[in-house]
Design a protein around this motif. Sequence first.
Motif, mmCIF file in Angstrom:
data_model
loop_
_atom_site.group_PDB
_atom_site.id
_atom_site.type_symbol
_atom_site.label_atom_id
_atom_site.label_comp_id
_atom_site.label_asym_id
_atom_site.label_seq_id
_atom_site.Cartn_x
_atom_site.Cartn_y
_atom_site.Cartn_z
ATOM 1 N N ASN A 97 -7.632 8.550 6.660
ATOM 2 C CA ASN A 97 -6.298 8.222 7.153
ATOM 3 C C ASN A 97 -5.764 6.973 6.457
ATOM 4 O OD1 ASN A 97 -4.574 6.554 9.252
ATOM 5 N ND2 ASN A 97 -4.365 8.712 9.788
ATOM 6 N N HIS A 98 -4.455 6.971 6.141
ATOM 7 C CA HIS A 98 -3.854 5.865 5.390
ATOM 8 C C HIS A 98 -3.945 4.535 6.138
ATOM 9 C CE1 HIS A 98 -2.438 8.104 1.981
ATOM 10 N NE2 HIS A 98 -1.771 8.956 2.727
ATOM 11 N N LEU A 99 -3.704 4.574 7.439
ATOM 12 C CA LEU A 99 -3.803 3.336 8.222
ATOM 13 C C LEU A 99 -5.239 2.820 8.248
ATOM 14 C CD1 LEU A 99 -1.455 3.932 11.292
ATOM 15 C CD2 LEU A 99 -1.132 2.307 9.423
ATOM 16 N N ALA A 100 -6.188 3.725 8.328
ATOM 17 C CA ALA A 100 -7.599 3.332 8.300
ATOM 18 C C ALA A 100 -7.950 2.689 6.963
ATOM 19 C CB ALA A 100 -8.489 4.547 8.557
ATOM 20 N N ILE A 101 -7.433 3.251 5.875
ATOM 21 C CA ILE A 101 -7.670 2.676 4.540
ATOM 22 C C ILE A 101 -7.079 1.272 4.462
ATOM 23 C CG2 ILE A 101 -7.111 2.884 2.081
ATOM 24 C CD1 ILE A 101 -7.162 5.955 2.492
ATOM 25 N N LEU A 102 -5.859 1.130 5.009
ATOM 26 C CA LEU A 102 -5.184 -0.170 4.982
ATOM 27 C C LEU A 102 -6.002 -1.231 5.694
ATOM 28 C CD1 LEU A 102 -2.613 -1.851 4.338
ATOM 29 C CD2 LEU A 102 -1.699 -1.069 6.538
ATOM 30 N N PHE A 103 -6.510 -0.919 6.887
ATOM 31 C CA PHE A 103 -7.213 -1.916 7.694
ATOM 32 C C PHE A 103 -8.698 -2.047 7.352
ATOM 33 C CE2 PHE A 103 -3.472 -1.181 10.358
ATOM 34 C CZ PHE A 103 -3.128 -2.489 10.671
ATOM 35 N N SER A 140 -11.113 6.919 -4.097
ATOM 36 C CA SER A 140 -12.193 7.815 -3.659
ATOM 37 C C SER A 140 -12.099 8.094 -2.168
ATOM 38 C CB SER A 140 -13.551 7.184 -3.977
ATOM 39 O OG SER A 140 -13.695 6.933 -5.360
ATOM 40 N N VAL A 141 -11.794 7.058 -1.396
ATOM 41 C CA VAL A 141 -11.650 7.217 0.055
ATOM 42 C C VAL A 141 -10.442 8.093 0.368
ATOM 43 C CG1 VAL A 141 -11.243 6.003 2.215
ATOM 44 C CG2 VAL A 141 -12.782 5.019 0.539
ATOM 45 N N TYR A 201 0.820 -1.220 0.000
ATOM 46 C CA TYR A 201 0.000 0.000 0.000
ATOM 47 C C TYR A 201 0.852 1.268 0.000
ATOM 48 C CZ TYR A 201 -3.257 3.628 1.419
ATOM 49 O OH TYR A 201 -3.992 4.785 1.470
ATOM 50 N N PHE A 202 1.874 1.330 0.848
ATOM 51 C CA PHE A 202 2.672 2.549 0.951
ATOM 52 C C PHE A 202 3.717 2.658 -0.162
ATOM 53 C CE2 PHE A 202 1.025 2.110 5.281
ATOM 54 C CZ PHE A 202 0.540 3.391 5.489
ATOM 55 N N GLY A 203 4.242 1.518 -0.641
ATOM 56 C CA GLY A 203 5.182 1.534 -1.752
ATOM 57 C C GLY A 203 6.471 2.281 -1.432
ATOM 58 N N GLY A 204 7.179 2.737 -2.477
ATOM 59 C CA GLY A 204 8.390 3.541 -2.313
ATOM 60 C C GLY A 204 9.490 2.836 -1.552
#
Length: 287
Positions: free
Chosen positions: A188-194, A181-182, A111-114
Motif C-alpha cells: 500500500n502507498h501509505l504504508a510505503i510512505l510511513f 521493489s516494495v 512521494y505521490f507527485g503529479g
Amino acid sequence: MAMVLVKKKILFRNMFETIRSNRLLKYGCIILAFILIVVAFAPWLATYNPYKLEGELLAPPSKEHWLGTDGLGRDVYSMLLYGARTSLLIGIVSALISGIIGILIGGVAGYFGGKIDRIISEIINIFLMIPTFFLILIIIALFGSSLFNVMLIIGLTSWPSNARLMRVQAMSLKKRVFVQSVEAIGENHLAILFKYIIPNGIFPVIANTTLSVAGAILTEAGLSFLGLGDPNLISWGQMIFEGKAYMISAWWISTFSGFATVILVVSFYLIGDGLNIVLNPKFKAKQ
C-alpha cells in the motif's frame, strides 16, 4: 533480554562517540545539558519564589539577590531559572509541531507527485512569501497571547522549510530500488510512505527542526518584547520586555535574561549544525 541490553549499550556508545567526534555537536550538547539540569532543579536552585513580590524594588545585584530584583520586587535570578522552562517549552513544542506537519506534507508531495505535488508546492511557496513574523503578530493580536496560542501559531507558520526538505528526500527515495521493489509486490502507498520514505528521509528534517527550536525561542522573545507574550508566565522574553523600561536605572533585568536567551539559542544552533554534518551524506563524504 540480554541481546536487547547489548544493542542498547552499543547504540549509546555509538551516540556518545558521534557527539564526541563532532565539536559543534559536543559543545552544543554540553550547554544544553547544563540548561536542562538547571530547569530540572529550578525549585531547589531558586533562592526566592519568582512569583512573589517580596523584595526591594529594582535592587541591584547583591548577596541577598544575586542578580538583583525587577520593578515589582521579584528576584531576577529565580525568575531566570523558571523562565528557562517556558522558553524551552515554547521552542521544543513549536519545533515539534513544525517538524511533524512538514514531514507529513513534504512526504506526501514528494512521494505521490503529479497534481498533489504541484498544489502542495504552491501552498509552500505562498507560505514562504508571507512575512511570517507579521502574520504571527496579527494572529496573536486577534486570538490572544496565551502560551498554547504562541506555541501553536509559531509551529503552524514555520513548517514550509521542513516540508521542502522532506519533499526532496521523498522524490529521491521513491526512485530507489528497495522502494520500487516494495511497490512491485503490491504494498500500500501509505504504508510505503510511513515505513520506508519518511524513516529514511527524516534525518535532514531532524537537523532543521533543531534549528527551528532556536528560531521559535527568538520569535517568542520578539513577541514578548513587543508586549504580545503571555503576561501570566515568566519567560526570558517577558523579562526582557519588562526590563526595557528600566534599562538606565536597572540594566540587570534585561541584560541577564537577554544573555541567557543568546546562550540557549546558540546551543541549539550548534546542535543543529552538528547534526547536519553527522546526518548529511555530503558532509560525511568530505570528512
